[in-house]
Design a protein around this motif. Structure first.
Motif, PDB file in Angstrom:
ATOM      1  N   LEU A  53      30.113  37.780  41.696  1.00 52.41           N
ATOM      2  CA  LEU A  53      31.133  38.755  42.094  1.00 52.41           C
ATOM      3  C   LEU A  53      32.510  38.144  42.311  1.00 52.41           C
ATOM      4  O   LEU A  53      33.516  38.867  42.297  1.00 52.41           O
ATOM      5  CB  LEU A  53      30.690  39.485  43.356  1.00 52.41           C
ATOM      6  N   ALA A  54      32.595  36.819  42.495  1.00 56.25           N
ATOM      7  CA  ALA A  54      33.892  36.183  42.700  1.00 56.25           C
ATOM      8  C   ALA A  54      34.558  35.924  41.351  1.00 56.25           C
ATOM      9  O   ALA A  54      34.925  34.797  41.012  1.00 56.25           O
ATOM     10  CB  ALA A  54      33.728  34.892  43.486  1.00 56.25           C
ATOM     11  N   SER A  55      34.721  36.989  40.595  1.00 57.41           N
ATOM     12  CA  SER A  55      35.272  36.935  39.243  1.00 57.41           C
ATOM     13  C   SER A  55      36.583  37.710  39.214  1.00 57.41           C
ATOM     14  O   SER A  55      37.005  38.288  40.224  1.00 57.41           O
ATOM     15  CB  SER A  55      34.288  37.585  38.269  1.00 57.41           C
ATOM     16  N   ASP A  56      37.233  37.738  38.054  1.00 57.51           N
ATOM     17  CA  ASP A  56      38.440  38.548  37.928  1.00 57.51           C
ATOM     18  C   ASP A  56      38.131  40.017  38.216  1.00 57.51           C
ATOM     19  O   ASP A  56      38.922  40.720  38.844  1.00 57.51           O
ATOM     20  CB  ASP A  56      39.035  38.406  36.518  1.00 57.51           C
ATOM     21  N   ALA A  57      36.957  40.471  37.749  1.00 52.89           N
ATOM     22  CA  ALA A  57      36.576  41.863  38.003  1.00 52.89           C
ATOM     23  C   ALA A  57      36.394  42.106  39.499  1.00 52.89           C
ATOM     24  O   ALA A  57      36.839  43.133  40.033  1.00 52.89           O
ATOM     25  CB  ALA A  57      35.292  42.194  37.253  1.00 52.89           C
ATOM     26  N   GLY A  58      35.736  41.176  40.182  1.00 55.07           N
ATOM     27  CA  GLY A  58      35.566  41.318  41.620  1.00 55.07           C
ATOM     28  C   GLY A  58      36.888  41.323  42.354  1.00 55.07           C
ATOM     29  O   GLY A  58      37.094  42.117  43.291  1.00 55.07           O
ATOM     30  N   ARG A  59      37.790  40.437  41.932  1.00 55.06           N
ATOM     31  CA  ARG A  59      39.109  40.386  42.562  1.00 55.06           C
ATOM     32  C   ARG A  59      39.858  41.701  42.367  1.00 55.06           C
ATOM     33  O   ARG A  59      40.474  42.232  43.293  1.00 55.06           O
ATOM     34  CB  ARG A  59      39.913  39.222  41.981  1.00 55.06           C
TER      35      ARG A  59
END
Length: 420
Positions: free
Chosen positions: A225-231
């Motif tokens: 989840l600590a991805s660009d999508a998560g951000r």
């Protein structure tokens, strides 16, 4: 919910009641089937009528319905019944609770009984329900309920603000802009349950999936989840709640519904369970969730789990009957529950269902088009939910920045997965 889920208030209202739909009180043996459930009000009445009909036709397989508190403690109560040696034949379980019951000798593996039964038509069930009942490729439950989140909005507030109503093409930018314009004079554009529970988490997961992200890696061994999508998902929450102040943060006491009814909230991300609680004088619409990469939503399926040899022998036939297309559509007509089978929408009576519950159409279409992912059915999910709920809550309250909250959550999730 489930956990769920929220929708869970539909199942948790009211004082405890014992509802007996059969003669006799004992469980186990002689074909008696004890079914724990959390239904109240219209749901309890509809469930009871169906149980009475079954009992009249099956004197050797009598069903006894027992209200068991209808909350997320049902998993703990079920495990306690194992320890006491007096489990029910069937228990209604919320969301991913099923993973806490697999691998125990009381819990029945139903794979052959449902997948191998042409009459049961396992593949006719919506995919979200099948996934919720399946752990490590084996079926341990029968889908009891399948729902999902859609955008419910107050048409009058949109008209007064001069805003076009939401469409199926709405983006996050459209959604944020509308929420901002609906905010002011004691009103909020949107509401978000921010108690840190699964009710907080599953709305975020829908955002994460809409941005093209996922909770875990493909092999399920690491947080993703600590991805660009998560951000991007976390930043949308921060921008709306902290910068725009267009979000009413519900403390988990379901005040958002009262505020929606009183015209103080313009939009909700909620499910069919709330439609019946909207006042008759409130004109509302239902639309799919706004999108980023996709318009993904999230389902909150619950399951009936079967225990012991008596459950397998005598309860399973009852559940197969209860969840057959015609019988379940009857239950849906009485309660507003969504169909759990694709074939239900093809029955002659389905048009009457849509007429009675016009907002349900979007939720049903979501099951076919926008429920594309599911929460992981793994034992570690409750811990993952707890960690992520804290992270989302901190961002919505302005206590943490999106990137830092995601990194912290990912580290704790990785620890939980590694410890398994």
């Amino acid at each position: 919910m489930g956990t769920g889920l929220s929708r869970r208030t539909v199942l948790t209202m009211g004082a405890a009641l014992l509802m007996t739909a059969a003669c006799g009180t004992g469980s186990g043996g002689n074909g008696k089937i004890k079914v724990w459930h959390g239904y109240t009000d219209a749901e309890a009445a509809a469930f009871g009528k169906l149980a009475e009909r079954w009992n009249a036709a099956h004197p050797e397989q009598q069903v006894e319905l027992v209200f068991n508190g209808g909350n997320d403690n049902v998993l703990q109560k079920t495990l306690a019944s194992f320890a006491s040696g007096n489990p029910p034949e069937v228990a209604y379980q919320y969301g991913s609770s099923i993973t806490g019951l697999t691998g125990r000798p009381q819990t029945q593996d139903l794979t052959d009984q449902v997948r191998g039964d042409a009459e049961f038509r396992w593949d006719d069930l919506f995919a979200a329900g099948r996934e919720a009942a399946t752990v490590d490729g084996k079926v341990y439950g029968i889908p009891a309920l399948v729902d999902n989140l859609s955008l419910v909005y107050n048409e009058k507030l949109f008209d007064e603000a001069g805003l076009a109503h939401p469409t199926a093409e709405w983006t996050w930018d459209d959604f944020r802009s509308a929420a901002r314009k609906l905010t002011g004079d004691g009103r909020f554009g949107w509401a978000y349950v921010n108690d840190g529970t699964e009710d907080t988490v599953w709305r975020f997961l829908a955002l994460l999936w809409q941005a093209g992200g996922d909770l875990l890696s493909a092999d399920g061994k690491k947080a993703a989840l600590a991805s660009d999508a998560g951000r991007q998902a976390m930043e949308l929450l921060r921008d709306m709640a902290v910068t725009d102040k267009s979000v009413y943060l519900d403390a988990g006491d379901q005040q958002y519904l009262n505020l929606f009814n009183s015209g103080r909230i313009g939009m909700l991300w909620t499910g069919p369970w709330d439609l019946g609680a909207i006042n008759e004088d409130v004109s509302y619409g239902v639309q799919i969730l706004p999108g980023k990469v996709t318009h993904a939503t999230i389902a909150g399926p619950d399951t009936f789990v079967v225990f012991g040899d008596n459950g397998r022998e005598n309860a399973l036939p009852f559940l197969k009957w209860l969840l057959s297309p015609e019988i379940h559509l009857e239950f849906a007509m009485e309660t507003g529950h969504l169909p759990i089978r694709q074939s239900e929408v093809e029955l002659p009576g389905y048009a009457e269902y849509e007429a009675k519950y016009p907002g349900a159409k979007v939720f049903v279409e979501n099951l076919e088009k926008n429920v594309t992912k599911a929460r992981p059915n793994i034992p570690q999910y409750p811990k993952i939910s707890q960690v992520l709920g804290t992270a989302v809550q901190s961002v919505l309250l302005g206590q943490a920045e999106p990137r830092a909250a995601l990194d912290q959550a990912a580290a704790e999730i990785d620890q939980a997965l590694a410890a398994s």
